[in-house]
Design a protein around this motif. Sequence first.
Motif, PDB file in Angstrom:
ATOM      1  N   ASP A   1     105.126  57.519 -41.463  1.00 36.89           N
ATOM      2  CA  ASP A   1     104.304  56.837 -40.457  1.00 36.89           C
ATOM      3  C   ASP A   1     103.383  57.865 -39.814  1.00 36.89           C
TER       4      ASP A   1
ATOM      5  N   ASP B   1     101.323  57.663 -37.502  1.00 36.02           N
ATOM      6  CA  ASP B   1     100.996  57.432 -36.097  1.00 36.02           C
ATOM      7  C   ASP B   1     102.128  57.763 -35.129  1.00 36.02           C
ATOM      8  N   THR B   2     103.311  58.128 -35.636  1.00 34.68           N
ATOM      9  CA  THR B   2     104.446  58.346 -34.741  1.00 34.68           C
ATOM     10  C   THR B   2     105.075  59.719 -34.919  1.00 34.68           C
TER      11      THR B   2
ATOM     12  N   PRO C   1     104.544  56.960 -30.226  1.00 35.15           N
ATOM     13  CA  PRO C   1     103.227  57.207 -30.806  1.00 35.15           C
ATOM     14  C   PRO C   1     102.788  58.652 -30.564  1.00 35.15           C
TER      15      PRO C   1
ATOM     16  N   GLU D   1      99.832  59.705 -30.384  1.00 36.87           N
ATOM     17  CA  GLU D   1      98.721  59.640 -29.431  1.00 36.87           C
ATOM     18  C   GLU D   1      99.238  59.579 -27.986  1.00 36.87           C
TER      19      GLU D   1
END
Length: 123
Positions: A39, A41-42, A59, A61
């Motif tokens: 993943d 994004d994590t 996340p 981000e």
Amino acid sequence: MSAVEQHVRARIVTEADVAPVETGEGALPVLLRYDPAVDPDTVRVALPHDSGPREWVLPRELLERGLRAPAGTGDVRVWPCGRVQTVVEFHAGETCSVVQFENRALTRFLRRTHRAAAEPVAH
């Protein structure tokens, strides 16, 4: 794309169900992990616990934003604490763990995640 793992020292500020065996004044080992193949994004944060590490997924981000300003709602919240530390608050039901990280360690980890994400995919 290769996974990134980094062990960092962190302080458990408050204890909850995810608290380590022994807190005291010293910093504890925490594992940060990023695997763009799973993943992109994590990130995963593994906190020590007497029955084995408790892992949180958040996340990437959110962790980046929390270095500069309060970020997040729900189970994970991140905010700067002074000039050199960042606090990550993990919620699970009625329990909460607050963990204090050195900014330098989080920044180094996040830079490594960006390099890993930019690597070409091997065929």
